[in-house]
Design a protein around this motif. Sequence first.
Motif, mmCIF file in Angstrom:
data_model
loop_
_atom_site.group_PDB
_atom_site.id
_atom_site.type_symbol
_atom_site.label_atom_id
_atom_site.label_comp_id
_atom_site.label_asym_id
_atom_site.label_seq_id
_atom_site.Cartn_x
_atom_site.Cartn_y
_atom_site.Cartn_z
ATOM 1 N N CYS A 63 7.347 33.069 -50.634
ATOM 2 C CA CYS A 63 8.125 31.827 -50.572
ATOM 3 C C CYS A 63 7.200 30.632 -50.335
ATOM 4 O O CYS A 63 6.663 30.461 -49.242
ATOM 5 C CB CYS A 63 9.164 31.946 -49.459
ATOM 6 S SG CYS A 63 10.032 30.420 -49.079
ATOM 7 N N ILE A 64 7.016 29.803 -51.348
ATOM 8 C CA ILE A 64 6.138 28.630 -51.248
ATOM 9 C C ILE A 64 6.645 27.660 -50.190
ATOM 10 O O ILE A 64 5.867 27.144 -49.381
ATOM 11 C CB ILE A 64 6.002 27.926 -52.619
ATOM 12 C CG1 ILE A 64 5.420 28.884 -53.651
ATOM 13 C CG2 ILE A 64 5.166 26.657 -52.501
ATOM 14 C CD1 ILE A 64 4.074 29.460 -53.312
ATOM 15 N N PHE B 39 11.979 33.111 -33.738
ATOM 16 C CA PHE B 39 11.766 34.427 -34.323
ATOM 17 C C PHE B 39 11.806 34.344 -35.837
ATOM 18 O O PHE B 39 12.716 33.743 -36.401
ATOM 19 C CB PHE B 39 12.843 35.411 -33.843
ATOM 20 C CG PHE B 39 12.859 35.574 -32.358
ATOM 21 C CD1 PHE B 39 12.000 36.462 -31.735
ATOM 22 C CD2 PHE B 39 13.719 34.816 -31.576
ATOM 23 C CE1 PHE B 39 12.002 36.601 -30.358
ATOM 24 C CE2 PHE B 39 13.729 34.952 -30.192
ATOM 25 C CZ PHE B 39 12.872 35.844 -29.585
ATOM 26 N N GLN B 40 10.819 34.957 -36.469
ATOM 27 C CA GLN B 40 10.802 35.022 -37.931
ATOM 28 C C GLN B 40 11.363 36.367 -38.383
ATOM 29 O O GLN B 40 11.025 37.409 -37.814
ATOM 30 C CB GLN B 40 9.394 34.860 -38.480
ATOM 31 C CG GLN B 40 8.916 33.435 -38.437
ATOM 32 C CD GLN B 40 7.651 33.240 -39.241
ATOM 33 O OE1 GLN B 40 6.750 34.050 -39.203
ATOM 34 N NE2 GLN B 40 7.589 32.131 -39.964
ATOM 35 N N ILE B 41 12.212 36.312 -39.392
ATOM 36 C CA ILE B 41 12.747 37.505 -40.025
ATOM 37 C C ILE B 41 12.061 37.606 -41.371
ATOM 38 O O ILE B 41 12.262 36.759 -42.249
ATOM 39 C CB ILE B 41 14.281 37.409 -40.180
ATOM 40 C CG1 ILE B 41 14.927 37.278 -38.801
ATOM 41 C CG2 ILE B 41 14.806 38.624 -40.933
ATOM 42 C CD1 ILE B 41 16.410 36.991 -38.851
ATOM 43 N N ASP B 42 11.211 38.611 -41.512
ATOM 44 C CA ASP B 42 10.422 38.778 -42.730
ATOM 45 C C ASP B 42 11.282 39.443 -43.798
ATOM 46 O O ASP B 42 11.650 40.608 -43.684
ATOM 47 C CB ASP B 42 9.187 39.619 -42.437
ATOM 48 C CG ASP B 42 8.241 39.719 -43.622
ATOM 49 O OD1 ASP B 42 8.619 39.306 -44.741
ATOM 50 O OD2 ASP B 42 7.124 40.213 -43.423
ATOM 51 N N VAL B 43 11.607 38.678 -44.827
ATOM 52 C CA VAL B 43 12.437 39.178 -45.932
ATOM 53 C C VAL B 43 11.609 39.277 -47.222
ATOM 54 O O VAL B 43 12.152 39.201 -48.316
ATOM 55 C CB VAL B 43 13.701 38.303 -46.132
ATOM 56 C CG1 VAL B 43 14.632 38.423 -44.934
ATOM 57 C CG2 VAL B 43 13.337 36.847 -46.373
ATOM 58 N N PRO C 164 13.399 29.665 -47.572
ATOM 59 C CA PRO C 164 13.481 29.648 -46.121
ATOM 60 C C PRO C 164 14.906 29.372 -45.651
ATOM 61 O O PRO C 164 15.685 28.723 -46.343
ATOM 62 C CB PRO C 164 12.549 28.509 -45.726
ATOM 63 C CG PRO C 164 12.615 27.563 -46.888
ATOM 64 C CD PRO C 164 12.794 28.442 -48.103
ATOM 65 N N GLY C 165 15.191 29.857 -44.486
ATOM 66 C CA GLY C 165 16.461 29.572 -43.822
ATOM 67 C C GLY C 165 16.188 29.523 -42.337
ATOM 68 O O GLY C 165 15.701 30.501 -41.772
ATOM 69 N N ILE C 166 16.436 28.407 -41.701
ATOM 70 C CA ILE C 166 16.167 28.262 -40.270
ATOM 71 C C ILE C 166 17.465 27.860 -39.576
ATOM 72 O O ILE C 166 18.129 26.905 -39.992
ATOM 73 C CB ILE C 166 15.061 27.216 -40.003
ATOM 74 C CG1 ILE C 166 13.759 27.648 -40.674
ATOM 75 C CG2 ILE C 166 14.859 27.030 -38.502
ATOM 76 C CD1 ILE C 166 12.610 26.694 -40.503
ATOM 77 N N PHE C 167 17.809 28.602 -38.528
ATOM 78 C CA PHE C 167 19.052 28.407 -37.779
ATOM 79 C C PHE C 167 18.779 28.415 -36.288
ATOM 80 O O PHE C 167 17.847 29.071 -35.834
ATOM 81 C CB PHE C 167 20.022 29.576 -38.010
ATOM 82 C CG PHE C 167 20.460 29.747 -39.414
ATOM 83 C CD1 PHE C 167 21.649 29.196 -39.840
ATOM 84 C CD2 PHE C 167 19.701 30.478 -40.309
ATOM 85 C CE1 PHE C 167 22.062 29.362 -41.149
ATOM 86 C CE2 PHE C 167 20.107 30.652 -41.615
ATOM 87 C CZ PHE C 167 21.296 30.088 -42.032
ATOM 88 N N LEU D 179 17.202 24.627 -42.989
ATOM 89 C CA LEU D 179 16.719 24.860 -44.350
ATOM 90 C C LEU D 179 17.617 25.912 -44.955
ATOM 91 O O LEU D 179 18.075 26.805 -44.269
ATOM 92 C CB LEU D 179 15.287 25.403 -44.362
ATOM 93 C CG LEU D 179 14.166 24.447 -44.052
ATOM 94 C CD1 LEU D 179 12.848 25.205 -44.026
ATOM 95 C CD2 LEU D 179 14.089 23.356 -45.101
ATOM 96 N N ASN D 180 17.817 25.846 -46.273
ATOM 97 C CA ASN D 180 18.654 26.837 -46.934
ATOM 98 C C ASN D 180 18.112 27.132 -48.320
ATOM 99 O O ASN D 180 18.580 26.601 -49.307
ATOM 100 C CB ASN D 180 20.103 26.369 -47.010
ATOM 101 C CG ASN D 180 21.031 27.425 -47.574
ATOM 102 O OD1 ASN D 180 20.605 28.515 -47.939
ATOM 103 N ND2 ASN D 180 22.302 27.101 -47.653
ATOM 104 N N GLY D 181 17.102 27.972 -48.386
ATOM 105 C CA GLY D 181 16.622 28.540 -49.637
ATOM 106 C C GLY D 181 16.155 27.569 -50.684
ATOM 107 O O GLY D 181 16.567 27.679 -51.826
ATOM 108 N N GLY D 182 15.294 26.656 -50.346
ATOM 109 C CA GLY D 182 14.769 25.784 -51.385
ATOM 110 C C GLY D 182 13.906 24.690 -50.834
ATOM 111 O O GLY D 182 13.722 24.558 -49.642
#
Length: 109
Positions: free
Chosen positions: A15-16, A41-45, A65-68, A81-84
């Motif tokens: 993911c750039i 915490f990072q969730i590696d997908v 990316p998605g950060i909550f 962030l939501n995937g872009g």
Amino acid sequence: NPDKPVVLDFYADWCISCKEMANYTLNQPQVHEAVDMERFFQIDVTANTPEHQALYKEYGIYGPPGIFAIHADGRRSDPFLNGGFQPILLSHQPVNQFRFLVNLNEQNI
């Protein structure tokens, strides 16, 4: 402190935008001042498995990316962030990074 929210960051090696966030925003001292990094915490997908796809659906994102922020009572923030590509969050300019920090501070993280 269990009463403080945690921050979840959906991240993938391919993911750039994730790499730009890591290089230009998340490593900044202002972010570390605004966010308790022990609660980040990072969730590696990276593998993009069916389980990862289920997490995307559960969290309402298209992909990384998605950060909550997740609050102690279980409430989830809207995604930062939501995937872009998000130029406000990914810019090299400190002013735009500050907008990200203000958003985090408003979430009481």
